[in-house]
Design a protein around this motif. Structure first.
Motif, PDB file in Angstrom:
ATOM      1  N   PHE A 186      19.227  27.098   4.722  1.00  0.00           N
ATOM      2  CA  PHE A 186      18.188  27.941   5.311  1.00  0.00           C
ATOM      3  C   PHE A 186      18.774  29.224   5.868  1.00  0.00           C
ATOM      4  N   ALA A 187      19.807  29.099   6.694  1.00  0.00           N
ATOM      5  CA  ALA A 187      20.405  30.266   7.341  1.00  0.00           C
ATOM      6  C   ALA A 187      21.047  31.205   6.323  1.00  0.00           C
ATOM      7  N   VAL A 188      21.756  30.645   5.357  1.00  0.00           N
ATOM      8  CA  VAL A 188      22.458  31.462   4.364  1.00  0.00           C
ATOM      9  C   VAL A 188      21.480  32.229   3.495  1.00  0.00           C
ATOM     10  N   PHE A 189      20.478  31.529   2.956  1.00  0.00           N
ATOM     11  CA  PHE A 189      19.534  32.188   2.059  1.00  0.00           C
ATOM     12  C   PHE A 189      18.635  33.182   2.796  1.00  0.00           C
ATOM     13  N   GLN A 190      18.346  32.898   4.056  1.00  0.00           N
ATOM     14  CA  GLN A 190      17.547  33.857   4.810  1.00  0.00           C
ATOM     15  C   GLN A 190      18.325  35.149   5.042  1.00  0.00           C
ATOM     16  N   PHE A 191      19.603  35.045   5.360  1.00  0.00           N
ATOM     17  CA  PHE A 191      20.415  36.247   5.538  1.00  0.00           C
ATOM     18  C   PHE A 191      20.508  37.038   4.242  1.00  0.00           C
ATOM     19  N   ILE A 192      20.656  36.338   3.120  1.00  0.00           N
ATOM     20  CA  ILE A 192      20.688  37.019   1.823  1.00  0.00           C
ATOM     21  C   ILE A 192      19.372  37.760   1.591  1.00  0.00           C
ATOM     22  N   ALA A 193      18.255  37.120   1.917  1.00  0.00           N
ATOM     23  CA  ALA A 193      16.945  37.754   1.745  1.00  0.00           C
ATOM     24  C   ALA A 193      16.830  39.012   2.599  1.00  0.00           C
ATOM     25  N   PHE A 194      17.339  38.957   3.817  1.00  0.00           N
ATOM     26  CA  PHE A 194      17.295  40.121   4.706  1.00  0.00           C
ATOM     27  C   PHE A 194      17.995  41.328   4.085  1.00  0.00           C
ATOM     28  N   CYS A 195      19.017  41.070   3.293  1.00  0.00           N
ATOM     29  CA  CYS A 195      19.843  42.146   2.745  1.00  0.00           C
ATOM     30  C   CYS A 195      19.238  42.823   1.519  1.00  0.00           C
ATOM     31  N   PHE A 196      18.025  42.417   1.129  1.00  0.00           N
ATOM     32  CA  PHE A 196      17.387  43.041  -0.024  1.00  0.00           C
ATOM     33  C   PHE A 196      16.290  44.035   0.347  1.00  0.00           C
ATOM     34  N   TYR A 197      15.537  43.753   1.423  1.00  0.00           N
ATOM     35  CA  TYR A 197      14.418  44.647   1.734  1.00  0.00           C
ATOM     36  C   TYR A 197      13.987  44.429   3.176  1.00  0.00           C
ATOM     37  N   ALA A 232      19.607  35.321  14.922  1.00  0.00           N
ATOM     38  CA  ALA A 232      21.037  35.517  14.679  1.00  0.00           C
ATOM     39  C   ALA A 232      21.245  36.215  13.339  1.00  0.00           C
ATOM     40  N   ASN A 233      20.466  35.825  12.345  1.00  0.00           N
ATOM     41  CA  ASN A 233      20.548  36.483  11.038  1.00  0.00           C
ATOM     42  C   ASN A 233      20.145  37.946  11.130  1.00  0.00           C
ATOM     43  N   ALA A 234      19.088  38.215  11.871  1.00  0.00           N
ATOM     44  CA  ALA A 234      18.637  39.599  12.032  1.00  0.00           C
ATOM     45  C   ALA A 234      19.690  40.430  12.760  1.00  0.00           C
ATOM     46  N   ALA A 235      20.302  39.852  13.791  1.00  0.00           N
ATOM     47  CA  ALA A 235      21.341  40.558  14.534  1.00  0.00           C
ATOM     48  C   ALA A 235      22.556  40.824  13.644  1.00  0.00           C
ATOM     49  N   LEU A 236      22.921  39.835  12.839  1.00  0.00           N
ATOM     50  CA  LEU A 236      24.060  39.989  11.938  1.00  0.00           C
ATOM     51  C   LEU A 236      23.777  41.074  10.897  1.00  0.00           C
ATOM     52  N   TYR A 237      22.560  41.076  10.367  1.00  0.00           N
ATOM     53  CA  TYR A 237      22.181  42.103   9.390  1.00  0.00           C
ATOM     54  C   TYR A 237      22.209  43.490  10.023  1.00  0.00           C
ATOM     55  N   LEU A 238      21.663  43.602  11.228  1.00  0.00           N
ATOM     56  CA  LEU A 238      21.641  44.892  11.919  1.00  0.00           C
ATOM     57  C   LEU A 238      23.054  45.379  12.212  1.00  0.00           C
ATOM     58  N   ALA A 239      23.914  44.477  12.663  1.00  0.00           N
ATOM     59  CA  ALA A 239      25.297  44.858  12.963  1.00  0.00           C
ATOM     60  C   ALA A 239      26.020  45.317  11.701  1.00  0.00           C
ATOM     61  N   PHE A 240      25.810  44.607  10.615  1.00  0.00           N
ATOM     62  CA  PHE A 240      26.474  44.961   9.349  1.00  0.00           C
ATOM     63  C   PHE A 240      26.031  46.340   8.864  1.00  0.00           C
ATOM     64  N   THR A 241      24.739  46.585   8.865  1.00  0.00           N
ATOM     65  CA  THR A 241      24.229  47.857   8.351  1.00  0.00           C
ATOM     66  C   THR A 241      24.581  49.025   9.274  1.00  0.00           C
ATOM     67  N   GLN A 242      24.664  48.763  10.567  1.00  0.00           N
ATOM     68  CA  GLN A 242      25.017  49.832  11.500  1.00  0.00           C
ATOM     69  C   GLN A 242      26.493  50.202  11.394  1.00  0.00           C
ATOM     70  N   LEU A 243      27.335  49.220  11.100  1.00  0.00           N
ATOM     71  CA  LEU A 243      28.769  49.483  10.987  1.00  0.00           C
ATOM     72  C   LEU A 243      29.128  50.098   9.641  1.00  0.00           C
TER      73      LEU A 243
END
Length: 493
Positions: A186-197, A232-243
């Motif tokens: 669940f956590a892995v695939f949701q993070f992957i989904a966040f990274c598309f759109y 946590a996934n949203a925070a990780l995505y935001l941190a990655f894209t901001q960096l």
């Protein structure tokens, strides 16, 4: 029994009895997958096994890889990792490999969309008794053609929905007593989904919250709270894209908040107007005018193989629906969830500096619209004696009408591509031996933004070709000519 918290929040609906498994078996779902895939993909092949490139396609799936030796340098310069990082990487390393045979990529994406419909239905039928009308609205609504067919859009939206739906299914299985591996998936695939759109972030989060509510009773509360991993996934995505290095793509997410000057006029009202144009005007045009034009094209340019294939698939759909009986219908729960999931993906556009809402941006709301439509169907027909026969007839008829209306949409994409290639070929020949180079700028006179006559509707990119902007025209010129050193060409009507 139905979770107690859902009874309070949603109401009992028609029945409060819930089976542990959905009313459909795995064999039925497998059959439905192939039927849905056939219906989705067949719409794109009315004029043959060919894809019609549009706008960004020439740039993202040809020019980037054809004219750049160092792709990682390109990724950094464009800021691809600062917004939709996996979408950009898939463009370069996956979808661009299909250029020249992009219909194969369309087939893969169509299969992913059909699978997402199955995954979502598995979850919602388990809790709300969701029926078959869900599949038609979610997968075949003509309004979604731009977001589901056009690879520059579907490679973000549809692929994102695929991973989001998988993550939701795994989370539901975890809450229902599944192994820890389900939680990890669940956590892995949701993070992957966040990274598309970006819209998928809101959709996935909202859907996860609904499942959490459904399981928030004494037995499942401890498992349900793990849904907060989405933050946590949203925070990780935001941190990655901001960096990540910012660039052209990084400017997409510039915010415009309610307390800033001019927000109401430039932000809120602008977003509302565009959404009305897409959902109301676009929805009516693609379903109404599109259906009439589809029937006309069937007569003028008949494709008997297409007709036979669609009729066969709709017949299988009719038989499948007719033999299934639903017992766990919960109207209010499904209706509330549908409204919530239809609105959630739209909220992003009310905080963007440039709220550019196009027809493709309606697709993340289709799951919610499908649940609303299915709930209303149950309200009207669910209590009738032969409701399964009525449902089978209406669902198969709706599928047939949607596929007929879609003929007009693929016709317009075909016409756009033909005009784009013709203009790009003529212009590239005119530019030979002129001495113009990359970095310079010239005008191309007497060209129109669209060469599609009497399209279903014109809005933003829908109905327009590469002659609508300098970047699109230049991209098409460079792709068609095979020269990456051509100057920036601005179209002038």
């Amino acid at each position: 029994m139905y979770p107690a918290c859902c009874k309070k929040a949603f109401g009992k609906g028609k029945s409060a009895v819930i089976k542990k498994d959905t009313y459909l078996g795995n064999r039925t779902y497998a059959l439905l997958f192939f039927v849905l895939f056939g219906l989705i993909f067949s719409r794109y092949c009315y004029y043959g096994f060919e894809y019609y490139h549009q706008l960004d396609d020439y740039i993202q799936y040809h020019n980037y890889t054809a004219y750049n030796d160092d792709l990682w340098k390109l990724i950094k310069s464009l800021g691809m990792l600062s917004s939709r990082p996996l979408a950009g990487l898939f463009d370069l390393f996956v979808w661009s490999n299909f250029y020249g045979a992009m219909i194969i990529a369309v087939g893969i994406i169509s299969a992913m969309y059909a699978a997402s419909a199955i995954f979502l239905h598995k979850v919602f039928s388990k809790h709300f008794g969701t029926g078959y009308m869900f599949f038609i609205i979610y997968a075949l609504l003509p309004l979604g053609f731009e977001g589901i067919y056009w690879v520059s859009a579907s490679s973000r939206i549809v692929v994102g929905l695929f991973f989001a739906s998988m993550s939701l299914l795994f989370f539901d299985e975890w809450c229902d007593g599944g192994k820890k591996s389900r939680l990890v998936l669940f956590a892995v695939f949701q993070f992957i989904a966040f990274c598309f759109y970006e819209q998928i972030v809101l959709f996935s989060g909202a859907a996860t919250l609904i499942v959490m509510i459904c399981y928030a009773n004494k037995r499942s509360r401890q498992r349900a709270v793990w849904g907060f991993l989405m933050f946590a996934n949203a925070a990780l995505y935001l941190a990655f894209t901001q960096l990540a290095p910012s660039g052209v793509y990084g400017e997409r997410t510039a915010l415009f908040l309610p307390w800033q000057d001019g927000y109401v006029e430039q932000g809120f009202l602008s977003a509302c107007w565009q959404m009305i144009c897409v959902f109301i005007s676009g929805g009516a045009a693609t379903c109404g005018k599109g259906l009439l034009r589809g029937f006309k094209l069937l007569i003028e340019e008949p494709n008997f193989i297409y007709v036979i294939a669609i009729l066969a698939l709709c017949s299988v759909l009719f038989v499948t629906v007719r033999k299934e009986r639903r017992e766990n219908i919960s109207f209010f729960a499904e209706l509330f969830t549908g409204v919530f999931l239809a609105i959630a993906p739209l909220l992003l556009f009310f905080v963007l500096k440039n709220p550019w809402f196009s027809a493709r941006n309606a697709v993340p709301s289709f799951c919610g619209l499908a649940l609303v439509g299915d709930a209303l169907f149950d309200l009207i027909f669910g209590r009738l004696k032969k409701s399964n026969v009525i449902e089978a007839a209406l669902v198969s008829a709706a599928a047939l009408l949607c596929c007929t209306a879609s003929i007009s949409e693929i016709h317009d994409y075909r016409e756009t591509t033909a005009a784009d290639v013709k203009i790009a070929s003529a212009a590239s020949e005119a530019l030979e031996n002129t001495g113009f180079e990359s970095g310079e700028s010239i005008w191309l006179l007497n060209v129109d933004a669209s060469y599609v006559s009497d399209a279903n509707f014109y809005f933003h990119e829908h109905g327009y070709g590469v002659t609508s902007s300098d970047w699109a025209l230049t991209g098409a010129l460079r792709a068609v000519s095979g020269r990456g050193d051509l100057p920036l060409v601005t179209p002038v009507s």
